[in-house]
Write a protein that holds these residues in place. Structure first.
Motif, PDB file in Angstrom:
ATOM      1  N   THR A 159      30.087  49.912 -17.497  1.00  0.00           N
ATOM      2  CA  THR A 159      30.446  48.912 -18.488  1.00  0.00           C
ATOM      3  C   THR A 159      29.322  48.724 -19.507  1.00  0.00           C
ATOM      4  N   ALA A 207      29.753  46.107 -21.716  1.00  0.00           N
ATOM      5  CA  ALA A 207      29.899  44.686 -22.058  1.00  0.00           C
ATOM      6  C   ALA A 207      28.972  43.841 -21.192  1.00  0.00           C
ATOM      7  N   SER A 240      34.199  39.304 -24.054  1.00  0.00           N
ATOM      8  CA  SER A 240      35.084  39.546 -22.921  1.00  0.00           C
ATOM      9  C   SER A 240      35.618  40.975 -22.991  1.00  0.00           C
ATOM     10  N   PRO A 241      35.493  41.772 -21.910  1.00  0.00           N
ATOM     11  CA  PRO A 241      36.010  43.146 -21.930  1.00  0.00           C
ATOM     12  C   PRO A 241      37.535  43.178 -22.085  1.00  0.00           C
ATOM     13  N   SER A 280      38.910  46.556 -22.133  1.00  0.00           N
ATOM     14  CA  SER A 280      39.172  47.814 -21.432  1.00  0.00           C
ATOM     15  C   SER A 280      37.980  48.172 -20.563  1.00  0.00           C
ATOM     16  N   GLU A 281      38.201  49.156 -19.713  1.00  0.00           N
ATOM     17  CA  GLU A 281      37.079  49.755 -19.010  1.00  0.00           C
ATOM     18  C   GLU A 281      36.351  50.661 -20.005  1.00  0.00           C
ATOM     19  N   SER A 282      35.141  51.021 -19.689  1.00  0.00           N
ATOM     20  CA  SER A 282      34.386  51.945 -20.529  1.00  0.00           C
ATOM     21  C   SER A 282      34.877  53.371 -20.279  1.00  0.00           C
ATOM     22  N   GLN A 328      33.914  51.256 -25.283  1.00  0.00           N
ATOM     23  CA  GLN A 328      34.635  50.200 -24.583  1.00  0.00           C
ATOM     24  C   GLN A 328      35.167  49.197 -25.600  1.00  0.00           C
ATOM     25  N   VAL A 387      36.177  45.302 -26.500  1.00  0.00           N
ATOM     26  CA  VAL A 387      35.836  43.936 -26.100  1.00  0.00           C
ATOM     27  C   VAL A 387      36.426  42.951 -27.103  1.00  0.00           C
TER      28      VAL A 387
END
Length: 173
Positions: free
Chosen positions: A42, A44, A59-60, A62-64, A138, A140
């Motif tokens: 991550t 984030a 705030s994320p 998606s996943e990286s 990613q 966010v």
């Protein structure tokens, strides 16, 4: 975007984030380069955003996603045009989405950045952007909403060849 085996294979690991897709444009690059798409660490994190002095809401979304060449001899000085897409959930607020990334831009230099809304398009719940760098990306939610891209470079390399992933390493940005 054209995707063909003559320009190289794009391989996804079982860990690759669901809904993420990478394409390459073989009309621009005639080289054959195989690409690996995997789940990245991550981005984030407070450590990442502290580099830009951003202390607001993060705030994320998606996943990286980690995009790297399969051949460790591939030079990062080559521009490999890629199109990266993330399928978005229907309940996501699009207006505050930003793309954060960490990539190797050449043999001796890495870059982190936050890309604003002007850097991507959303069509049919799919966010798409173009890049010519391998690295981790990613999505966010970020407040305040940025109107321009923020980018920082370092003279430290970031690709960990043994695990073939990009990692955030302590550097002076």
């Amino acid at each position: 975007m054209a995707n063909s085996e003559s320009s190289g294979i794009i391989m996804y690991t079982t860990e690759a984030p669901k809904g993420a897709m990478v394409k390459r444009n073989n009309f621009i690059t005639l080289e054959t380069i195989d690409i690996l798409v995997d789940k990245g660490d991550t981005l984030a994190t407070r450590k990442f955003f502290d580099q830009f002095q951003i202390t607001y809401y993060i705030s994320p979304v998606s996943e990286s996603i980690n995009i790297s060449p399969t051949d460790p001899k591939i030079s990062f000085e080559r521009n490999i045009p890629l199109e990266v897409s993330f399928k978005l959930n229907n309940d996501i607020a699009y207006n505050s989405i930003h793309i954060i990334y960490h990539s190797q831009v050449n043999k001796n230099e890495s870059e982190i950045g936050i890309l604003s809304k002007s850097s991507y398009q959303i069509t049919n719940n799919t966010l798409t952007f173009k890049t010519d760098h391998f690295g981790s990306y990613q999505l966010v939610h970020l407040q305040p909403i940025l109107t321009k891209n923020l980018i920082k470079r370092s003279k430290d390399t970031i690709l960990k060849r043994k695990i073939k992933k990009y990692e955030i390493v302590p550097v002076n940005w």
